[in-house]
Design an enzyme around this catalytic site. Sequence first.
Site, mmCIF file in Angstrom:
data_model
loop_
_atom_site.group_PDB
_atom_site.id
_atom_site.type_symbol
_atom_site.label_atom_id
_atom_site.label_comp_id
_atom_site.label_asym_id
_atom_site.label_seq_id
_atom_site.Cartn_x
_atom_site.Cartn_y
_atom_site.Cartn_z
ATOM 1 N N SER A 1 -25.138 30.890 -20.914
ATOM 2 C CA SER A 1 -24.784 30.038 -22.053
ATOM 3 C C SER A 1 -25.275 28.604 -21.856
ATOM 4 C CB SER A 1 -23.268 30.062 -22.276
ATOM 5 O OG SER A 1 -22.585 29.653 -21.107
ATOM 6 N N ASP B 1 -31.752 26.636 -14.277
ATOM 7 C CA ASP B 1 -30.801 27.732 -14.475
ATOM 8 C C ASP B 1 -29.376 27.227 -14.225
ATOM 9 O OD1 ASP B 1 -29.759 30.239 -14.934
ATOM 10 O OD2 ASP B 1 -30.732 31.214 -13.236
ATOM 11 N N GLY B 2 -28.417 27.979 -14.710
ATOM 12 C CA GLY B 2 -27.013 27.673 -14.488
ATOM 13 C C GLY B 2 -26.520 28.301 -13.193
ATOM 14 N N GLY C 1 -23.999 36.603 -15.549
ATOM 15 C CA GLY C 1 -24.661 37.181 -16.720
ATOM 16 C C GLY C 1 -25.520 38.388 -16.367
ATOM 17 N N GLU D 1 -33.468 36.247 -11.715
ATOM 18 C CA GLU D 1 -33.260 34.810 -11.459
ATOM 19 C C GLU D 1 -33.746 34.451 -10.055
ATOM 20 O OE1 GLU D 1 -29.425 34.080 -14.385
ATOM 21 O OE2 GLU D 1 -29.066 34.527 -12.299
ATOM 22 N N LYS E 1 -17.820 24.163 -12.059
ATOM 23 C CA LYS E 1 -18.593 25.068 -11.191
ATOM 24 C C LYS E 1 -18.742 24.530 -9.763
ATOM 25 C CE LYS E 1 -19.689 27.718 -14.796
ATOM 26 N NZ LYS E 1 -21.000 27.911 -15.334
HETATM 27 C C1 5RP Z 1 -26.551 34.697 -15.132
HETATM 28 C C2 5RP Z 1 -26.194 33.540 -14.285
HETATM 29 C C3 5RP Z 1 -25.753 32.296 -14.974
HETATM 30 O O1 5RP Z 1 -26.552 31.242 -14.570
HETATM 31 C C4 5RP Z 1 -24.317 32.019 -14.629
HETATM 32 O O2 5RP Z 1 -23.536 33.171 -14.911
HETATM 33 C C5 5RP Z 1 -23.772 30.822 -15.412
HETATM 34 O O3 5RP Z 1 -23.707 31.150 -16.756
HETATM 35 P P1 5RP Z 1 -23.097 30.168 -17.845
HETATM 36 O O4 5RP Z 1 -24.085 29.053 -18.007
HETATM 37 O O5 5RP Z 1 -22.981 31.034 -19.086
HETATM 38 O O6 5RP Z 1 -21.765 29.689 -17.350
HETATM 39 O O7 5RP Z 1 -26.243 33.561 -13.082
HETATM 40 O O8 5RP Z 1 -26.830 35.837 -14.362
#
Ligand code: 5RP
Length: 234
Positions: free
Chosen positions: A41, A92-93, A108, A114, A132
């Site tokens: 997200s 990336d998150g 996710g 990733e 986080k």
């Molecule tokens: C997906 C991931 C995402 O980066 C992680 O889950 C964070 O997601 P979000 O930005 O929705 O909190 O590793 O596999």
Amino acid sequence: MTQAPNPAAAVLSQDELKTLVGQAALKFVVPGEIVGVGTGSTVNKFIDALATIKDQIEGAVSSSVASTARLQALGIAVFDCNEVAELSVYIDGADEIDASGYMVKGGGAALTREKIVAAQSRRFVCIADESKLVPVLGKFPLPVEVIPMATQRLKRQFEGMGAQVTLRLKDAAPLVTDNGQHILDITGLQITDPLTFETQVSQWPGVVTVGVFAFQKAQVCLLGSASGVKTLNF
Ligand code: 5RP
């Protein structure tokens, strides 16, 4: 640590904080190049921001079917990993990040791709909200992508470490990743030595990818907080 003041941020929702860090990540995109794009997200906000400068980049390498669809819908060219030698930056998150830039990822279910794109990139820029940031990895259920025939043995191996193991479900059936595999979510671990943990679990037969990103850690984290976007350098 540097911090951009943002007086209005005190009233921002988590979704607005994600938008803020997604936009802040644009400054790490190198004009004329291909950018590595993660999943989730928060990354969706980055993709939306990236669309506003799409004429300034060559395109993206994507870490999931979902991100590819979003990028292409916004008119951003998506390249296969094998068409690109190296990326300057991967954005990336994370589900958790610690003070060294080590992360837990895979909430996710996109952890394998990733990690592949991150490994191909010189710099990992993590975008996340302040919730986080953790002192020790392991509170968020650790995702592990596994070959289905190894599920029960791997479950016993994690349980032998004192952990609890759940097979991730979607619509009452095992979730199937973009790679056709399953996800185990592991709770009850304190991952105090992420490098050793990643090395060890990655060698267990049947593990495709463990969601500890220690070897592919972040070099930078843009952290959305009530007082604005903080930049952490590792
Ligand atoms: C997906 C991931 C995402 O980066 C992680 O889950 C964070 O997601 P979000 O930005 O929705 O909190 O590793 O596999």
